[in-house]
Design a protein around this motif. Structure first.
Motif, PDB file in Angstrom:
ATOM      1  N   LEU A   1       1.063  -1.282  -0.075  1.00  0.00           N
ATOM      2  CA  LEU A   1       0.010   0.119   0.075  1.00  0.00           C
ATOM      3  C   LEU A   1       0.904   1.145  -0.051  1.00  0.00           C
ATOM      4  O   LEU A   1       0.627   2.304  -0.769  1.00  0.00           O
ATOM      5  CB  LEU A   1      -0.933  -0.125   1.092  1.00  0.00           C
ATOM      6  N   ARG A   2       2.034   1.252   0.807  1.00  0.00           N
ATOM      7  CA  ARG A   2       3.010   2.282   0.726  1.00  0.00           C
ATOM      8  C   ARG A   2       3.543   2.728  -0.543  1.00  0.00           C
ATOM      9  O   ARG A   2       3.474   3.820  -0.895  1.00  0.00           O
ATOM     10  CB  ARG A   2       4.186   1.948   1.766  1.00  0.00           C
ATOM     11  N   GLN A   3       4.084   1.587  -1.361  1.00  0.00           N
ATOM     12  CA  GLN A   3       4.354   1.739  -2.776  1.00  0.00           C
ATOM     13  C   GLN A   3       3.374   2.193  -3.484  1.00  0.00           C
ATOM     14  O   GLN A   3       3.709   2.971  -4.538  1.00  0.00           O
ATOM     15  CB  GLN A   3       4.768   0.340  -3.313  1.00  0.00           C
ATOM     16  N   ILE A   4       2.144   1.873  -3.407  1.00  0.00           N
ATOM     17  CA  ILE A   4       1.073   2.104  -4.220  1.00  0.00           C
ATOM     18  C   ILE A   4       0.874   3.643  -4.189  1.00  0.00           C
ATOM     19  O   ILE A   4       0.769   4.666  -4.890  1.00  0.00           O
ATOM     20  CB  ILE A   4      -0.168   1.478  -4.304  1.00  0.00           C
ATOM     21  N   LEU A   5       0.730   4.328  -2.770  1.00  0.00           N
ATOM     22  CA  LEU A   5       0.439   5.562  -2.404  1.00  0.00           C
ATOM     23  C   LEU A   5       1.711   6.333  -2.926  1.00  0.00           C
ATOM     24  O   LEU A   5       1.431   7.597  -3.216  1.00  0.00           O
ATOM     25  CB  LEU A   5       0.303   5.766  -0.867  1.00  0.00           C
ATOM     26  N   ARG A   6       2.743   5.908  -2.693  1.00  0.00           N
ATOM     27  CA  ARG A   6       4.020   6.609  -3.390  1.00  0.00           C
ATOM     28  C   ARG A   6       3.897   7.211  -4.723  1.00  0.00           C
ATOM     29  O   ARG A   6       4.043   8.139  -5.280  1.00  0.00           O
ATOM     30  CB  ARG A   6       5.317   5.886  -2.999  1.00  0.00           C
ATOM     31  N   GLY A   7       3.585   6.005  -5.573  1.00  0.00           N
ATOM     32  CA  GLY A   7       3.249   6.255  -6.980  1.00  0.00           C
ATOM     33  C   GLY A   7       2.106   7.071  -7.132  1.00  0.00           C
ATOM     34  O   GLY A   7       2.452   7.924  -8.235  1.00  0.00           O
ATOM     35  N   VAL A   8       1.171   7.088  -6.563  1.00  0.00           N
ATOM     36  CA  VAL A   8      -0.022   7.905  -6.709  1.00  0.00           C
ATOM     37  C   VAL A   8       0.315   9.385  -6.419  1.00  0.00           C
ATOM     38  O   VAL A   8       0.226  10.528  -7.138  1.00  0.00           O
ATOM     39  CB  VAL A   8      -1.307   7.424  -5.970  1.00  0.00           C
ATOM     40  N   SER A   9       1.004   9.394  -5.247  1.00  0.00           N
ATOM     41  CA  SER A   9       1.765  10.957  -4.780  1.00  0.00           C
ATOM     42  C   SER A   9       2.382  11.462  -5.999  1.00  0.00           C
ATOM     43  O   SER A   9       2.346  12.761  -6.328  1.00  0.00           O
ATOM     44  CB  SER A   9       2.504  10.960  -3.669  1.00  0.00           C
ATOM     45  N   ARG A  10       3.481  10.738  -6.650  1.00  0.00           N
ATOM     46  CA  ARG A  10       4.231  11.156  -7.565  1.00  0.00           C
ATOM     47  C   ARG A  10       3.649  11.697  -8.768  1.00  0.00           C
ATOM     48  O   ARG A  10       3.797  12.652  -9.370  1.00  0.00           O
ATOM     49  CB  ARG A  10       5.409  10.093  -7.886  1.00  0.00           C
ATOM     50  N   ALA A  11       2.411  10.809  -9.154  1.00  0.00           N
ATOM     51  CA  ALA A  11       1.481  11.086 -10.434  1.00  0.00           C
ATOM     52  C   ALA A  11       0.950  12.562 -10.104  1.00  0.00           C
ATOM     53  O   ALA A  11       0.687  13.237 -11.014  1.00  0.00           O
ATOM     54  CB  ALA A  11       0.747   9.950 -10.697  1.00  0.00           C
ATOM     55  N   LEU A  12       0.612  12.531  -8.909  1.00  0.00           N
ATOM     56  CA  LEU A  12      -0.296  13.917  -8.720  1.00  0.00           C
ATOM     57  C   LEU A  12       0.653  15.009  -8.611  1.00  0.00           C
ATOM     58  O   LEU A  12       0.135  16.159  -9.084  1.00  0.00           O
ATOM     59  CB  LEU A  12      -0.948  13.739  -7.309  1.00  0.00           C
ATOM     60  N   LEU A  13       1.666  14.968  -8.172  1.00  0.00           N
ATOM     61  CA  LEU A  13       2.710  16.117  -8.259  1.00  0.00           C
ATOM     62  C   LEU A  13       3.249  16.253  -9.398  1.00  0.00           C
ATOM     63  O   LEU A  13       3.115  17.451  -9.931  1.00  0.00           O
ATOM     64  CB  LEU A  13       3.964  15.691  -7.440  1.00  0.00           C
ATOM     65  N   ASN A  14       3.543  15.418 -10.490  1.00  0.00           N
ATOM     66  CA  ASN A  14       3.531  15.529 -11.796  1.00  0.00           C
ATOM     67  C   ASN A  14       2.597  16.316 -12.779  1.00  0.00           C
ATOM     68  O   ASN A  14       2.669  17.210 -13.401  1.00  0.00           O
ATOM     69  CB  ASN A  14       4.070  14.405 -12.538  1.00  0.00           C
ATOM     70  N   ALA A  15       1.268  15.903 -12.177  1.00  0.00           N
ATOM     71  CA  ALA A  15       0.010  16.516 -12.680  1.00  0.00           C
ATOM     72  C   ALA A  15      -0.023  17.985 -12.529  1.00  0.00           C
ATOM     73  O   ALA A  15      -0.255  18.770 -13.414  1.00  0.00           O
ATOM     74  CB  ALA A  15      -1.109  15.766 -12.534  1.00  0.00           C
ATOM     75  N   GLU A  16       0.228  18.165 -11.151  1.00  0.00           N
ATOM     76  CA  GLU A  16       0.130  19.450 -10.566  1.00  0.00           C
ATOM     77  C   GLU A  16       1.200  20.419 -11.164  1.00  0.00           C
ATOM     78  O   GLU A  16       0.902  21.582 -11.813  1.00  0.00           O
ATOM     79  CB  GLU A  16       0.148  19.559  -9.133  1.00  0.00           C
ATOM     80  N   ARG A  17       2.344  19.909 -11.540  1.00  0.00           N
ATOM     81  CA  ARG A  17       3.697  20.755 -12.154  1.00  0.00           C
ATOM     82  C   ARG A  17       3.034  21.245 -13.593  1.00  0.00           C
ATOM     83  O   ARG A  17       3.319  22.052 -14.129  1.00  0.00           O
ATOM     84  CB  ARG A  17       4.690  19.977 -12.137  1.00  0.00           C
ATOM     85  N   SER A  18       2.640  19.877 -14.025  1.00  0.00           N
ATOM     86  CA  SER A  18       2.281  20.240 -15.741  1.00  0.00           C
ATOM     87  C   SER A  18       1.043  21.124 -15.689  1.00  0.00           C
ATOM     88  O   SER A  18       1.172  21.929 -16.839  1.00  0.00           O
ATOM     89  CB  SER A  18       1.833  18.832 -16.355  1.00  0.00           C
ATOM     90  N   THR A  19       0.022  21.123 -14.806  1.00  0.00           N
ATOM     91  CA  THR A  19      -1.043  21.915 -14.950  1.00  0.00           C
ATOM     92  C   THR A  19      -0.470  23.502 -14.631  1.00  0.00           C
ATOM     93  O   THR A  19      -1.167  24.398 -15.249  1.00  0.00           O
ATOM     94  CB  THR A  19      -2.014  21.567 -13.845  1.00  0.00           C
ATOM     95  N   HIS A  20       0.412  23.532 -13.679  1.00  0.00           N
ATOM     96  CA  HIS A  20       0.621  24.820 -13.453  1.00  0.00           C
ATOM     97  C   HIS A  20       1.584  25.556 -14.331  1.00  0.00           C
ATOM     98  O   HIS A  20       1.485  26.753 -14.777  1.00  0.00           O
ATOM     99  CB  HIS A  20       1.870  24.895 -12.180  1.00  0.00           C
ATOM    100  N   ARG A  21       2.424  24.578 -15.060  1.00  0.00           N
ATOM    101  CA  ARG A  21       2.952  25.298 -16.271  1.00  0.00           C
ATOM    102  C   ARG A  21       2.157  25.756 -17.488  1.00  0.00           C
ATOM    103  O   ARG A  21       2.289  26.788 -18.008  1.00  0.00           O
ATOM    104  CB  ARG A  21       4.078  23.998 -16.939  1.00  0.00           C
ATOM    105  N   VAL A  22       1.091  25.040 -17.640  1.00  0.00           N
ATOM    106  CA  VAL A  22      -0.004  25.251 -18.655  1.00  0.00           C
ATOM    107  C   VAL A  22      -0.731  26.481 -18.216  1.00  0.00           C
ATOM    108  O   VAL A  22      -0.875  27.276 -18.971  1.00  0.00           O
ATOM    109  CB  VAL A  22      -0.674  24.200 -19.029  1.00  0.00           C
ATOM    110  N   LEU A  23      -1.212  26.462 -16.923  1.00  0.00           N
ATOM    111  CA  LEU A  23      -2.204  27.651 -16.627  1.00  0.00           C
ATOM    112  C   LEU A  23      -1.638  28.543 -15.904  1.00  0.00           C
ATOM    113  O   LEU A  23      -2.281  29.559 -15.299  1.00  0.00           O
ATOM    114  CB  LEU A  23      -3.525  26.862 -15.837  1.00  0.00           C
ATOM    115  N   GLY A  24      -0.169  28.612 -15.512  1.00  0.00           N
ATOM    116  CA  GLY A  24       0.273  29.507 -14.619  1.00  0.00           C
ATOM    117  C   GLY A  24       0.147  31.005 -14.960  1.00  0.00           C
ATOM    118  O   GLY A  24      -0.154  31.927 -14.256  1.00  0.00           O
TER     119      GLY A  24
END
Length: 107
Positions: free
Chosen positions: A32-55
């Motif tokens: 579960l910890r590994q899954i949550l780590r992967g989800v966290s990384r994916a959400l951070l990458n999505a947030e960075r991409s969204t910020h770059r586009v909509l900044g």
């Protein structure tokens, strides 16, 4: 009454079952910890991409709002100019119509 060998084996068996259950639970928590780590990384990458586009979006939205406000402030003036052009075109068409009637009468 001293413990009998059968009771000792029952206690050891129960302890082994509890240990196996705890080991299984620990393994599930690691997965579960590994899954949550992967989800966290994916959400951070999505947030960075969204910020770059909509900044820069807020500044662009403010510029657009200013442009709309300027257009709305100029609408009364444009309406007046539109009325003047309509009046002018009506006058020109009347002159043309009246001129053609005069030409017909002269013939």
């Amino acid at each position: 009454m001293p413990p009998t060998p059968r009771m000792v084996w029952i206690v050891i068996g129960c302890n082994c079952l509890i240990a196996l259950g705890a080991l299984w639970l620990a393994w599930q928590l690691v997965k579960l910890r590994q899954i949550l780590r992967g989800v966290s990384r994916a959400l951070l990458n999505a947030e960075r991409s969204t910020h770059r586009v909509l900044g820069g979006a807020p500044e662009v939205i403010i510029i657009g709002q200013r442009g709309v406000a300027d257009l709305r402030s100029q609408l009364p003036k444009w309406n007046q100019q539109r009325r003047n052009v309509r009046l002018f075109l009506t006058l020109i068409s009347w002159i043309g119509w009246y001129g053609s009637r005069l030409r017909r009468r002269k013939r």
